[in-house]
Structure formats: C-alpha cells, structure tokens
Design a protein around this motif. Structure first.
Motif, short mmCIF file in Angstrom:
data_model
loop_
_atom_site.label_atom_id
_atom_site.label_comp_id
_atom_site.label_asym_id
_atom_site.label_seq_id
_atom_site.Cartn_x
_atom_site.Cartn_y
_atom_site.Cartn_z
N GLN A 285 3.72 15.61 10.55
CA GLN A 285 4.53 16.78 10.85
C GLN A 285 5.57 16.52 11.94
O GLN A 285 6.45 17.35 12.17
N ASP A 286 5.46 15.38 12.61
CA ASP A 286 6.48 14.97 13.56
C ASP A 286 7.63 14.37 12.76
O ASP A 286 7.44 13.38 12.04
N PRO A 287 8.83 14.94 12.82
CA PRO A 287 9.94 14.46 11.98
C PRO A 287 10.25 12.98 12.14
O PRO A 287 10.82 12.37 11.23
N ALA A 288 9.88 12.39 13.27
CA ALA A 288 10.15 10.97 13.47
C ALA A 288 9.35 10.10 12.50
O ALA A 288 9.78 8.99 12.16
N PHE A 289 8.20 10.59 12.02
CA PHE A 289 7.34 9.76 11.19
C PHE A 289 7.84 9.64 9.75
O PHE A 289 7.95 8.52 9.23
N PRO A 290 8.15 10.72 9.05
CA PRO A 290 8.73 10.54 7.71
C PRO A 290 10.02 9.72 7.73
O PRO A 290 10.30 8.97 6.79
N ALA A 291 10.79 9.85 8.81
CA ALA A 291 12.04 9.09 8.89
C ALA A 291 11.78 7.60 9.08
O ALA A 291 12.47 6.75 8.52
N ALA A 292 10.74 7.26 9.87
CA ALA A 292 10.45 5.86 10.18
C ALA A 292 9.56 5.20 9.14
O ALA A 292 9.60 3.98 8.97
N PHE A 293 8.71 5.99 8.46
CA PHE A 293 7.74 5.43 7.52
C PHE A 293 7.86 6.12 6.16
O PHE A 293 6.88 6.67 5.65
N PRO A 294 9.03 6.08 5.52
CA PRO A 294 9.23 6.82 4.27
C PRO A 294 8.34 6.32 3.13
O PRO A 294 8.09 7.06 2.17
#
Length: 328
Positions: A285-294
C-alpha cells in the motif's frame, strides 16, 4: 493522491524537522535509496551535510528504535566501524508530526569486494568483536528469530495479502507445512540468541578510506551469531566452506567461531526467502513499492519464489555445511 503517511513527508517538512533541532538547512535535499524508511541527505549551512532517517510509522516502537541506537553507540564506543546516530541534548531520537526521526553523519564510500579472502577475514574480526559485545547484554523490545513460527507468519501474510496469483496458491499452501516441519527439526527452540546486526548482506557494507563499515542496523534483533555470517557466503558448497574458513580466521581472534550453528544456515536462508515476499506484500500500500517492484504480482516472480522454496526444502534435507578442523 496517496493517503500513505510518507506522502506527507515533503521536502519542506524534512527541512522543518531538521531545523527543529537547531540546524539551518541550505535547501539541498537528496532522497537516498531506502524503501522501508525514508532517508535523505540534507545540506546544512556552514557544516557538512547530514543523513536524516524518518522511521516508517507504525513499524517500530520508540523503545525498539532506542535499543537500536543504544547498540550502535555501544559499538561505536568500542571503536567498531559503524555509523551511530548523532546526539542532540543527550537524545538520538526525535519526533516531528507523525514521524520519529534520527540524524546520522554522512559517510561516503563504495561496496567492498567481499570475495577477497582478506576482506572476509577482516569482516570476521569485526563480527567477532560485534558478537562479543552483542552477547554482553540483551534486547528487551526488539524481536528475535523464532524459526518455524516466523515462516508460518510470513506465509500467512503472503496469503492474506491476495497478491499471489490464484494458480500458485495451492502449491504454496502444500509446500509451507513441509518447510515448517523441517525448520522445527533444524532450528531448535534452544538456539542461543545474542544481539546481532540481523541483515548483514553485502549491500550493508561500506568501504571508505580503507575502513570497512557495517551500516544500517534497522533490522538488529536477537538471534544466532550465524545470522550475521551466512549472508556473506556465495557460490557452491566448496566455495562457501573456503569463505567460512577466511571469516573464521578473523572471528577467532575475538570469539569462538560458532561452527555448531552451521546446521542453521539453510533454515535462516529459507526464512529470508519467505520473509522477503511477506515484506513486499505487507508494504504494497506504500506507493513506492509498486513503483519499485512492479514484477511482484506477476507470474514470473511467484514461479521463481516457489521454486526457491522447493530448493530450500531439498537443501534442508542435505548435510549441513562443515568447517574443517582448525587451530588458531
């Protein structure tokens, strides 16, 4: 617009937090590579820049973070090459809005070539000293490695997240109990726990001016000494045993090398693999994670993850690494 707490951590708030300690920022702020927390290099007028770490809200209690800081200060006082937080008015942990944060000195450097036996021996010396200090006291608030219970918790987190593709869930559910059974056999409840770095992979080593620093104690915890050793190993069985010999040669200068903990290596490796997937799912749910680990929600990752766990099941059933008899 994200409602995650870190979305409120604007450059202005970073500067306000730092200036609340009496600094004067020069508006030069650089975000550093960190996902679990948010870390910035902040320029200070007429002084060297500092590194400011904003702890993830809700992850660690104040008591947990203070134990990390106390451990670092203790190691620094014993002249170990660590990066301890700076103290202001006899404090190392501060709060601003919903964030707890700390300030560290900036240490530049580069990743060392740890395949070199001299570097491994040096690391062994630092670890021997770190563990000697680590066993002199204990943590009260920080977690400890619990073997099979940690694996069960990681698997539950993965399954509850809903991020694993449905066609992998049945095989995952059938694999986890077998791994739990092996860990129950190979990771005894009587395992001796001491204070550790906890996450000593090569990325948490820094070579600066011919000094090898141990950095990022964010995951320090109670566990077996082998937890700080096995992640330094690479290659096949023979290569790993040669690396162990180099580490042990330095380690034995300060503390008896824990050869009796070598049977724990594959259990610890299994836990790391399982907990990595759990960590990503917990932070999605931290937006940084989907962006970094798609790739995390894709079939390729989960296929490889289950294959890695199957390989660990086989490795747990193989003879443990051994250290040839030696005398120093």
């Amino acid at each position: 617009m994200s409602n995650h707490p870190y979305s409120n951590l604007t450059p202005e708030r970073v500067m306000d937090a730092v200036e609340s300690l009496g600094f004067f920022c020069d508006a030069r702020i650089f975000a550093l590579n960190s996902y679990e927390n948010r870390v910035y290099q902040v320029g200070i007028e007429d002084q060297p820049p500092v590194i400011v770490k904003f702890y993830r809200p809700g992850r660690w209690s104040r008591a947990c973070i203070l134990e990390e800081h106390e451990f670092l200060l203790e190691l620094q006082q014993q002249e170990l090459p660590v990066v301890a937080p700076l103290e202001y008015q006899q404090q190392t942990l501060f709060s601003y809005d919903e964030f707890l944060f700390a300030v560290f000195p900036r240490k530049g450097g580069q990743a060392p070539e740890i395949s070199d036996e001299d570097e491994l021996e040096l690391l062994g010396r630092w670890l021997g000293r770190l563990h000697t200090i680590g066993e002199s006291k204990t943590f009260q608030a920080r977690p400890r490695i619990q073997g099979a219970a940690d694996l069960e918790q990681a698997a539950e987190q993965v399954l509850q997240s809903g991020l694993m593709p449905p066609d992998y869930q049945a095989v995952y559910r059938s694999l986890v109990p077998d791994l739990v059974t092996e860990l129950q056999q190979h990771y005894p409840a009587t395992t001796r726990n001491i204070r550790l770095h906890g996450d000593l992979h090569p990325g948490n080593l820094l070579l600066r001016d011919e000094t090898l620093f141990l950095v990022d104690f964010d995951d320090c915890l109670l566990g077996p000494a082998m937890q700080d050793i096995w992640m330094l190993l690479s290659g096949g069985r023979q290569e790993q045993q040669q690396q162990l010999m180099a580490i042990a040669e330095g380690y034995e200068m300060f503390r008896r090398f824990p050869a009796d903990e070598l049977p724990l290596v594959e259990s610890l490796r299994t836990l790391r693999i399982a907990r990595y997937a759990a960590w990503l799912s917990q932070r999605w749910q931290d937006p940084a994670f989907p962006a970094a680990f798609p790739w995390f929600t894709g079939h390729q990752f989960w296929s490889q993850h289950i294959l890695s766990l199957r390989e660990q099941l086989a490795a747990l059933r193989e003879p443990a690494l051994e250290l040839p008899t030696f005398n120093f």
